[in-house]
Design a protein around this motif. Structure first.
Motif, mmCIF file in Angstrom:
data_model
loop_
_atom_site.group_PDB
_atom_site.id
_atom_site.type_symbol
_atom_site.label_atom_id
_atom_site.label_comp_id
_atom_site.label_asym_id
_atom_site.label_seq_id
_atom_site.Cartn_x
_atom_site.Cartn_y
_atom_site.Cartn_z
ATOM 1 N N ILE A 170 7.645 -11.153 21.801
ATOM 2 C CA ILE A 170 6.661 -10.103 21.564
ATOM 3 C C ILE A 170 5.507 -10.290 22.534
ATOM 4 O O ILE A 170 4.911 -11.360 22.607
ATOM 5 C CB ILE A 170 6.141 -10.157 20.115
ATOM 6 N N VAL A 171 5.199 -9.257 23.288
ATOM 7 C CA VAL A 171 4.090 -9.308 24.232
ATOM 8 C C VAL A 171 3.005 -8.377 23.734
ATOM 9 O O VAL A 171 3.228 -7.172 23.584
ATOM 10 C CB VAL A 171 4.533 -8.885 25.645
ATOM 11 N N PHE A 172 1.855 -8.914 23.448
ATOM 12 C CA PHE A 172 0.758 -8.111 22.939
ATOM 13 C C PHE A 172 0.011 -7.434 24.080
ATOM 14 O O PHE A 172 -0.160 -8.011 25.154
ATOM 15 C CB PHE A 172 -0.226 -8.985 22.160
ATOM 16 N N ALA A 173 -0.457 -6.222 23.824
ATOM 17 C CA ALA A 173 -1.329 -5.547 24.771
ATOM 18 C C ALA A 173 -2.662 -6.272 24.845
ATOM 19 O O ALA A 173 -3.090 -6.915 23.896
ATOM 20 C CB ALA A 173 -1.543 -4.094 24.335
ATOM 21 N N GLU A 185 -9.926 -2.676 17.109
ATOM 22 C CA GLU A 185 -10.463 -3.117 15.839
ATOM 23 C C GLU A 185 -9.313 -3.427 14.892
ATOM 24 O O GLU A 185 -8.279 -2.772 14.888
ATOM 25 C CB GLU A 185 -11.349 -2.025 15.235
ATOM 26 N N PHE A 186 -9.514 -4.440 14.073
ATOM 27 C CA PHE A 186 -8.561 -4.796 13.033
ATOM 28 C C PHE A 186 -9.143 -4.325 11.701
ATOM 29 O O PHE A 186 -10.259 -4.701 11.365
ATOM 30 C CB PHE A 186 -8.368 -6.310 12.972
ATOM 31 N N HIS A 229 4.259 -1.337 5.449
ATOM 32 C CA HIS A 229 2.946 -1.011 4.886
ATOM 33 C C HIS A 229 1.854 -1.075 5.956
ATOM 34 O O HIS A 229 1.020 -0.177 6.060
ATOM 35 C CB HIS A 229 2.618 -1.969 3.744
ATOM 36 N N VAL A 230 1.881 -2.127 6.778
ATOM 37 C CA VAL A 230 0.830 -2.244 7.787
ATOM 38 C C VAL A 230 1.010 -1.197 8.879
ATOM 39 O O VAL A 230 0.016 -0.755 9.486
ATOM 40 C CB VAL A 230 0.776 -3.674 8.376
ATOM 41 N N SER A 274 -4.530 -1.869 14.193
ATOM 42 C CA SER A 274 -4.335 -2.649 15.406
ATOM 43 C C SER A 274 -2.966 -2.381 16.028
ATOM 44 O O SER A 274 -1.936 -2.485 15.366
ATOM 45 C CB SER A 274 -4.454 -4.143 15.091
ATOM 46 N N GLU A 275 -2.960 -2.063 17.320
ATOM 47 C CA GLU A 275 -1.701 -1.864 18.021
ATOM 48 C C GLU A 275 -0.929 -3.179 18.137
ATOM 49 O O GLU A 275 0.304 -3.191 18.084
ATOM 50 C CB GLU A 275 -1.953 -1.284 19.410
ATOM 51 N N ARG A 276 -1.636 -4.275 18.279
ATOM 52 C CA ARG A 276 -0.960 -5.565 18.395
ATOM 53 C C ARG A 276 -0.279 -5.950 17.090
ATOM 54 O O ARG A 276 0.832 -6.480 17.083
ATOM 55 C CB ARG A 276 -1.954 -6.643 18.834
ATOM 56 N N VAL A 277 -0.950 -5.692 15.983
ATOM 57 C CA VAL A 277 -0.326 -5.968 14.685
ATOM 58 C C VAL A 277 0.869 -5.046 14.477
ATOM 59 O O VAL A 277 1.914 -5.465 13.953
ATOM 60 C CB VAL A 277 -1.348 -5.815 13.540
ATOM 61 N N ALA A 278 0.750 -3.800 14.891
ATOM 62 C CA ALA A 278 1.866 -2.864 14.772
ATOM 63 C C ALA A 278 3.063 -3.332 15.603
ATOM 64 O O ALA A 278 4.214 -3.229 15.161
ATOM 65 C CB ALA A 278 1.437 -1.466 15.199
#
Length: 215
Positions: free
Chosen positions: A7-10, A15-16, A178-179, A185-189
């Motif tokens: 997984i590569v985060f942007a 904001e979270f 759910h999230v 957050s795009e990274r959490v998605a």
């Protein structure tokens, strides 16, 4: 066997929201639970499929735990150590208000907690019912489940492991969905999407094994 692309985060700042933080802090002990289950395999069975799966689960879940700890750091939230040190069955057995207090992790005393917060509103602005919705209890292993798995061997262990890990993975999918609906957050998605893909693939694989093993 299964392979999962890293997984590569942007790198963009975003904001979270409360759901993002709650998801990450809950998913850490959830992943640790899968690792603890996988570590039982060599002592309980010599089935090659499970021995190979053990390695994949441990490597993938540990890598994602590291990423989630980085997310908490980036969000300026403490808690990787506090949540990570808990046994998954302990998290699953907590009452909603206890979970909220643990997840907030901000060092506020009781008086400060009550300022500007309704009684039913818990850590990071999430209510108790929202916390329950995020982490469905039916997908968490109980003390009895864990004891039963630790005592099983050979074919009995194989079937029990698949049963409990399928249910455990289903919980991760529910939390991730759910999230995706409620987080910001795009990274959490991105993390949630990866979890869904990997764990649904493993669920399907273990369901096939259970049929083959006549569980």
């Amino acid at each position: 066997m299964l392979t999962q692309a890293p997984i590569v985060f942007a790198q963009d700042d975003e904001e979270f929201n409360a759901v993002d933080i709650m998801f990450v802090r809950m998913m850490i002990p959830h992943h640790e639970g899968a690792i603890q289950m996988a570590e039982l395999i060599p002592e309980r069975t010599d089935r090659e499929e499970l021995l190979d799966l053990r390695t994949e689960i441990i490597e993938e879940q540990e890598a994602e735990i590291d990423l989630m700890c980085e997310l908490l750091d980036d969000a300026g939230v403490t808690g990787c150590d506090e949540v990570g040190s808990m046994m998954p069955h302990e998290v699953g057995s907590m009452m909603p208000h206890e979970m909220g207090e643990m997840m907030r992790g901000d060092g506020m005393d009781d008086d400060e907690m009550s300022n500007g917060m309704d009684d039913d509103e818990m850590g990071n602005g999430m209510r108790a019912d929202e916390i329950e919705e995020m982490m469905p209890r039916e997908h968490m292993m109980t003390h009895d489940d864990r004891r039963e798995l630790r005592r099983a061997e050979n074919e009995e262990f194989d079937c029990l492991f698949a049963e409990h890990m399928i249910r455990h993975h289903e919980g991760a999918v529910v939390m991730s969905e759910h999230v995706l609906d409620e987080g910001e957050s795009e990274r959490v998605a991105d993390l949630a999407d990866g979890i869904i893909d990997a764990q649904q693939e493993e669920i399907e694989l273990m369901e096939e094994w259970r049929d083959d093993w006549d569980c």
